[in-house]
Design an enzyme around this catalytic site. Structure first.
Site, PDB file in Angstrom:
ATOM      1  N   LYS A   9       0.812  -1.222   0.000  1.00 41.60           N
ATOM      2  CA  LYS A   9       0.000   0.000   0.000  1.00 41.60           C
ATOM      3  C   LYS A   9       0.852   1.282   0.000  1.00 41.60           C
ATOM      4  O   LYS A   9       2.066   1.228   0.245  1.00 41.60           O
ATOM      5  CB  LYS A   9      -0.929  -0.035   1.216  1.00 41.60           C
ATOM      6  CG  LYS A   9      -1.945  -1.180   1.163  1.00 41.60           C
ATOM      7  CD  LYS A   9      -2.968  -1.056   2.280  1.00 41.60           C
ATOM      8  CE  LYS A   9      -3.977  -2.196   2.216  1.00 41.60           C
ATOM      9  NZ  LYS A   9      -5.055  -2.020   3.211  1.00 41.60           N
ATOM     10  N   TYR A  49     -12.595  -2.117  -3.911  1.00 35.92           N
ATOM     11  CA  TYR A  49     -13.084  -2.190  -2.532  1.00 35.92           C
ATOM     12  C   TYR A  49     -14.610  -2.072  -2.448  1.00 35.92           C
ATOM     13  O   TYR A  49     -15.135  -1.752  -1.378  1.00 35.92           O
ATOM     14  CB  TYR A  49     -12.410  -1.111  -1.681  1.00 35.92           C
ATOM     15  CG  TYR A  49     -11.007  -1.474  -1.228  1.00 35.92           C
ATOM     16  CD1 TYR A  49     -10.778  -2.573  -0.398  1.00 35.92           C
ATOM     17  CD2 TYR A  49      -9.907  -0.715  -1.608  1.00 35.92           C
ATOM     18  CE1 TYR A  49      -9.503  -2.920   0.031  1.00 35.92           C
ATOM     19  CE2 TYR A  49      -8.618  -1.054  -1.176  1.00 35.92           C
ATOM     20  CZ  TYR A  49      -8.431  -2.154  -0.355  1.00 35.92           C
ATOM     21  OH  TYR A  49      -7.171  -2.495   0.074  1.00 35.92           O
ATOM     22  N   PHE A  57     -15.577   3.627   6.638  1.00 36.67           N
ATOM     23  CA  PHE A  57     -14.203   3.974   6.252  1.00 36.67           C
ATOM     24  C   PHE A  57     -13.969   3.930   4.735  1.00 36.67           C
ATOM     25  O   PHE A  57     -12.859   4.166   4.272  1.00 36.67           O
ATOM     26  CB  PHE A  57     -13.210   3.049   6.969  1.00 36.67           C
ATOM     27  CG  PHE A  57     -13.424   1.572   6.724  1.00 36.67           C
ATOM     28  CD1 PHE A  57     -12.936   0.950   5.579  1.00 36.67           C
ATOM     29  CD2 PHE A  57     -14.112   0.785   7.656  1.00 36.67           C
ATOM     30  CE1 PHE A  57     -13.114  -0.406   5.350  1.00 36.67           C
ATOM     31  CE2 PHE A  57     -14.298  -0.573   7.440  1.00 36.67           C
ATOM     32  CZ  PHE A  57     -13.806  -1.170   6.278  1.00 36.67           C
ATOM     33  N   ARG A  85      -1.922 -14.342   4.711  1.00 33.78           N
ATOM     34  CA  ARG A  85      -2.611 -13.651   5.804  1.00 33.78           C
ATOM     35  C   ARG A  85      -1.873 -13.831   7.136  1.00 33.78           C
ATOM     36  O   ARG A  85      -1.849 -12.935   7.958  1.00 33.78           O
ATOM     37  CB  ARG A  85      -4.071 -14.113   5.886  1.00 33.78           C
ATOM     38  CG  ARG A  85      -4.849 -13.627   4.647  1.00 33.78           C
ATOM     39  CD  ARG A  85      -6.270 -14.101   4.627  1.00 33.78           C
ATOM     40  NE  ARG A  85      -7.106 -13.415   5.596  1.00 33.78           N
ATOM     41  CZ  ARG A  85      -7.597 -12.187   5.440  1.00 33.78           C
ATOM     42  NH1 ARG A  85      -7.321 -11.485   4.348  1.00 33.78           N
ATOM     43  NH2 ARG A  85      -8.366 -11.641   6.362  1.00 33.78           N
ATOM     44  N   THR A  91      -5.549  -7.162  10.572  1.00 31.11           N
ATOM     45  CA  THR A  91      -5.819  -5.903   9.863  1.00 31.11           C
ATOM     46  C   THR A  91      -5.376  -4.695  10.688  1.00 31.11           C
ATOM     47  O   THR A  91      -4.757  -3.766  10.164  1.00 31.11           O
ATOM     48  CB  THR A  91      -7.337  -5.787   9.572  1.00 31.11           C
ATOM     49  OG1 THR A  91      -7.736  -6.945   8.854  1.00 31.11           O
ATOM     50  CG2 THR A  91      -7.655  -4.549   8.764  1.00 31.11           C
ATOM     51  N   ARG A 102       2.379  -6.344   9.353  1.00 35.06           N
ATOM     52  CA  ARG A 102       1.626  -5.209   9.899  1.00 35.06           C
ATOM     53  C   ARG A 102       2.145  -4.787  11.275  1.00 35.06           C
ATOM     54  O   ARG A 102       2.155  -3.600  11.591  1.00 35.06           O
ATOM     55  CB  ARG A 102       0.139  -5.534   9.914  1.00 35.06           C
ATOM     56  CG  ARG A 102      -0.453  -5.445   8.488  1.00 35.06           C
ATOM     57  CD  ARG A 102      -1.790  -6.085   8.414  1.00 35.06           C
ATOM     58  NE  ARG A 102      -2.495  -5.816   7.168  1.00 35.06           N
ATOM     59  CZ  ARG A 102      -3.528  -6.538   6.732  1.00 35.06           C
ATOM     60  NH1 ARG A 102      -3.947  -7.563   7.443  1.00 35.06           N
ATOM     61  NH2 ARG A 102      -4.114  -6.229   5.614  1.00 35.06           N
ATOM     62  N   ASN A 112      -2.096   0.226   6.587  1.00 37.39           N
ATOM     63  CA  ASN A 112      -1.601  -1.021   7.182  1.00 37.39           C
ATOM     64  C   ASN A 112      -0.701  -1.818   6.230  1.00 37.39           C
ATOM     65  O   ASN A 112      -0.589  -3.032   6.327  1.00 37.39           O
ATOM     66  CB  ASN A 112      -2.758  -1.861   7.743  1.00 37.39           C
ATOM     67  CG  ASN A 112      -3.715  -2.354   6.682  1.00 37.39           C
ATOM     68  OD1 ASN A 112      -3.594  -1.976   5.508  1.00 37.39           O
ATOM     69  ND2 ASN A 112      -4.660  -3.197   7.058  1.00 37.39           N
ATOM     70  N   HIS A 115      -2.327  -5.453   1.574  1.00 40.66           N
ATOM     71  CA  HIS A 115      -3.631  -6.108   1.424  1.00 40.66           C
ATOM     72  C   HIS A 115      -3.376  -7.529   0.949  1.00 40.66           C
ATOM     73  O   HIS A 115      -2.447  -7.760   0.180  1.00 40.66           O
ATOM     74  CB  HIS A 115      -4.486  -5.383   0.365  1.00 40.66           C
ATOM     75  CG  HIS A 115      -5.649  -6.215  -0.103  1.00 40.66           C
ATOM     76  ND1 HIS A 115      -6.814  -6.286   0.618  1.00 40.66           N
ATOM     77  CD2 HIS A 115      -5.799  -7.048  -1.163  1.00 40.66           C
ATOM     78  CE1 HIS A 115      -7.641  -7.139  -0.004  1.00 40.66           C
ATOM     79  NE2 HIS A 115      -7.043  -7.605  -1.086  1.00 40.66           N
ATOM     80  N   GLU A 126      -9.540 -10.955  -7.651  1.00 44.55           N
ATOM     81  CA  GLU A 126      -8.629  -9.820  -7.463  1.00 44.55           C
ATOM     82  C   GLU A 126      -7.426  -9.915  -8.413  1.00 44.55           C
ATOM     83  O   GLU A 126      -6.976  -8.900  -8.949  1.00 44.55           O
ATOM     84  CB  GLU A 126      -8.182  -9.754  -5.994  1.00 44.55           C
ATOM     85  CG  GLU A 126      -9.349  -9.406  -5.078  1.00 44.55           C
ATOM     86  CD  GLU A 126      -8.998  -9.368  -3.592  1.00 44.55           C
ATOM     87  OE1 GLU A 126      -7.836  -9.669  -3.218  1.00 44.55           O
ATOM     88  OE2 GLU A 126      -9.894  -9.002  -2.801  1.00 44.55           O
TER      89      GLU A 126
HETATM   90  P1  CMP Z   1      -7.559  -4.475   3.447  1.00 47.71           P
HETATM   91  O1  CMP Z   1      -7.110  -5.859   3.679  1.00 47.71           O
HETATM   92  O2  CMP Z   1      -6.934  -3.746   2.310  1.00 47.71           O
HETATM   93  O3  CMP Z   1      -9.152  -4.447   3.253  1.00 47.71           O
HETATM   94  C1  CMP Z   1      -9.929  -3.309   3.536  1.00 47.71           C
HETATM   95  C2  CMP Z   1      -9.145  -2.224   4.214  1.00 47.71           C
HETATM   96  O4  CMP Z   1      -9.894  -1.225   4.861  1.00 47.71           O
HETATM   97  C3  CMP Z   1      -8.314  -2.835   5.325  1.00 47.71           C
HETATM   98  O5  CMP Z   1      -7.281  -3.612   4.788  1.00 47.71           O
HETATM   99  C4  CMP Z   1      -7.896  -1.596   6.103  1.00 47.71           C
HETATM  100  O6  CMP Z   1      -6.699  -1.040   5.638  1.00 47.71           O
HETATM  101  C5  CMP Z   1      -9.010  -0.594   5.793  1.00 47.71           C
HETATM  102  N1  CMP Z   1      -9.734  -0.182   6.968  1.00 47.71           N
HETATM  103  C6  CMP Z   1      -9.807   1.079   7.427  1.00 47.71           C
HETATM  104  N2  CMP Z   1     -10.557   1.141   8.533  1.00 47.71           N
HETATM  105  C7  CMP Z   1     -10.975  -0.132   8.792  1.00 47.71           C
HETATM  106  C8  CMP Z   1     -11.785  -0.709   9.813  1.00 47.71           C
HETATM  107  N3  CMP Z   1     -12.320   0.013  10.800  1.00 47.71           N
HETATM  108  N4  CMP Z   1     -12.002  -2.043   9.760  1.00 47.71           N
HETATM  109  C9  CMP Z   1     -11.476  -2.793   8.751  1.00 47.71           C
HETATM  110  N5  CMP Z   1     -10.708  -2.286   7.762  1.00 47.71           N
HETATM  111  C10 CMP Z   1     -10.450  -0.966   7.791  1.00 47.71           C
END
Ligand code: CMP
Length: 138
Positions: A9, A49, A57, A85, A91, A102, A112, A115, A126
């Site tokens: 990212k 997304y 968010f 993962r 996350t 992370r 973070n 992805h 994807e």
């Molecule tokens: P990702 O795996 O890219 O999938 C969705 C993204 O939303 C997640 O990682 C986070 O970077 C982002 N995100 C931001 N806020 C939140 C939240 N409150 N809960 C989950 N994902 C979040």
């Protein structure tokens, strides 16, 4: 053997730590079989997304993912979806285990660093979103 989809990212490209992130993935047993550095358009980020469209968010996430370059990649290995993962960690970096990407590198739940697909089915979708079959070389 499985394939999964991964994004490094904008918070990681900004800090010039893509190599460190890729090293964690390789050390964790995954192989990069496709990779490109792109600047996602707003339309691409919105569509990628779309599953989170109703979440509070979503708009911030789309702005963040288009705020700088990202590295999109296909990773191959045994149990690649789950393995990726595990290597990424939770996350929210404050919930992530020590030694995960992370925990080591993420700045926040939004910024973070990586992805990764959450299922084999989503991995296929994807991967197809960013790569043509002939761009993946295993
Ligand atoms: P990702 O795996 O890219 O999938 C969705 C993204 O939303 C997640 O990682 C986070 O970077 C982002 N995100 C931001 N806020 C939140 C939240 N409150 N809960 C989950 N994902 C979040």
């Amino acid at each position: 053997m499985e394939r999964t989809f991964s994004i490094i990212k904008p918070d990681a490209t900004r800090r010039n730590i893509t190599g460190k992130v890729i090293n964690c993935l390789e050390e964790g047993g995954l192989r990069v079989v496709a990779q490109k550095r792109i600047h996602m358009t707003e339309a691409q980020a919105q569509e990628f997304y779309a599953v989170h469209k109703e979440r509070p968010f979503y708009n911030d996430l789309v702005s963040f993912m288009t705020s700088g370059p990202v590295v999109v990649q296909v990773l191959e290995g045994e149990n690649a979806v789950v393995r990726n993962r595990e290597i990424m960690g939770a996350t929210n970096p404050s919930d992530a285990d020590a030694g995960t990407i992370r925990k080591e590198f993420a700045e926040s739940i939004e910024a973070n660093s990586v992805h990764g697909s959450d299922s084999l089915e989503n991995a296929e979708i994807e991967i197809g979103f960013f790569f043509k079959a002939d761009e993946i070389v295993g």
